[in-house]
Design a protein around this motif. Structure first.
Motif, short mmCIF file in Angstrom:
data_model
loop_
_atom_site.label_atom_id
_atom_site.label_comp_id
_atom_site.label_asym_id
_atom_site.label_seq_id
_atom_site.Cartn_x
_atom_site.Cartn_y
_atom_site.Cartn_z
N PRO A 74 12.14 -3.37 2.48
CA PRO A 74 11.68 -1.98 2.61
C PRO A 74 12.80 -1.02 2.24
O PRO A 74 13.90 -1.10 2.78
CB PRO A 74 11.31 -1.88 4.09
N HIS A 133 14.55 1.09 5.10
CA HIS A 133 15.31 0.47 6.17
C HIS A 133 16.80 0.54 5.84
O HIS A 133 17.21 0.29 4.70
CB HIS A 133 14.88 -0.98 6.36
N CYS A 158 10.46 -1.80 -1.74
CA CYS A 158 9.11 -1.29 -1.55
C CYS A 158 9.15 -0.01 -0.72
O CYS A 158 9.89 0.07 0.27
CB CYS A 158 8.23 -2.33 -0.87
N PRO A 172 4.88 -0.11 3.66
CA PRO A 172 4.83 -1.40 4.38
C PRO A 172 3.85 -2.39 3.75
O PRO A 172 4.14 -3.59 3.67
CB PRO A 172 4.39 -0.99 5.79
N LEU A 215 5.09 -4.78 0.87
CA LEU A 215 6.02 -5.88 1.09
C LEU A 215 5.33 -7.23 0.91
O LEU A 215 5.76 -8.08 0.12
CB LEU A 215 6.62 -5.78 2.49
#
Length: 209
Positions: A59, A62, A85, A88, A91
């Motif tokens: 992600p 993050h 990505c 969510p 992913l």
């Protein structure tokens, strides 16, 4: 999509996948899980079992990122294809597409939380489809925080640092597997730079509920 297809294959149809630390066999055509604070190191060790490029999906929101200078001790960073990505849902979709191609031996997915049963079954099915196309046995590794908990995975492992003085050391636990009991080992990095299982016999562990 016909959901009934998600269970059309038995786990007994798995093929040899990748060997971890020249000792543990992670079955191909399946999704496995690695948790613990050193879970990304686990993925790098698994990548040592192949020479082809691997896909690493993460992600982009993050803060944790794969540090290529640190990864160099275990794998050539040039073999790692990073996919960032922004949503969510992307992913696991990217992981499915990577497995369905059947071109690469390992697809790593860095997840913010463990997925449910249906998404994991879709990964199994995508790997089987990829194998039908190319004859290879792609493997998916889910990286999850904490103690993991992805439903329906072929095996779940935990890797945590346990460094002793000047010796890089890790605690490796097999939390669950279809064909092996829970157990724990100590892994040390030798003078040649390669990680080695130090403990000869596994220490049985009680599988968490």
């Amino acid at each position: 999509m016909d959901i009934s297809r998600l269970t059309r294959q038995s786990h007994r149809r798995t093929r040899p996948g990748l060997r971890l630390l020249d000792r543990f066999e992670l079955a191909g055509l399946r999704a496995h899980e690695a948790c613990g604070t050193a879970r990304r190191r686990f993925a790098l060790w698994l990548a040592q079992a192949c020479t082809d490029p691997i896909i690493w999906i993460r992600p982009d929101w993050h803060p944790d990122r794969l540090h290529m200078a640190g990864a160099r001790a275990d794998v050539d960073p040039g073999r790692v294809v990073l996919v960032n990505c922004c949503r969510p849902a992307d992913l696991l979709w990217c992981a499915e597409e990577g497995l369905r191609s059947g071109l690469l031996p390992l697809v790593v997915v860095d997840l913010p939380e463990p997925p449910g049963l249906t998404p994991v079954r879709r990964l199994h099915l995508a790997a089987e489809t990829g194998s039908e196309r190319t004859g290879r046995a792609p493997l998916c590794l889910l990286l999850t925080p904490g103690d993991g908990g992805a439903a329906g995975v072929e095996s779940r492992w935990r890797l945590s640092p346990a460094h002793q003085s000047d010796t890089p050391t890790w605690s490796l636990s097999r939390l669950r597997a279809r064909d092996a009991p829970p157990a724990e080992w100590s892994v040390v990095r030798g003078t040649d730079g390669r990680p080695t299982v130090k403990q000869t016999d596994p220490t049985p562990q009680i599988e968490p509920a």
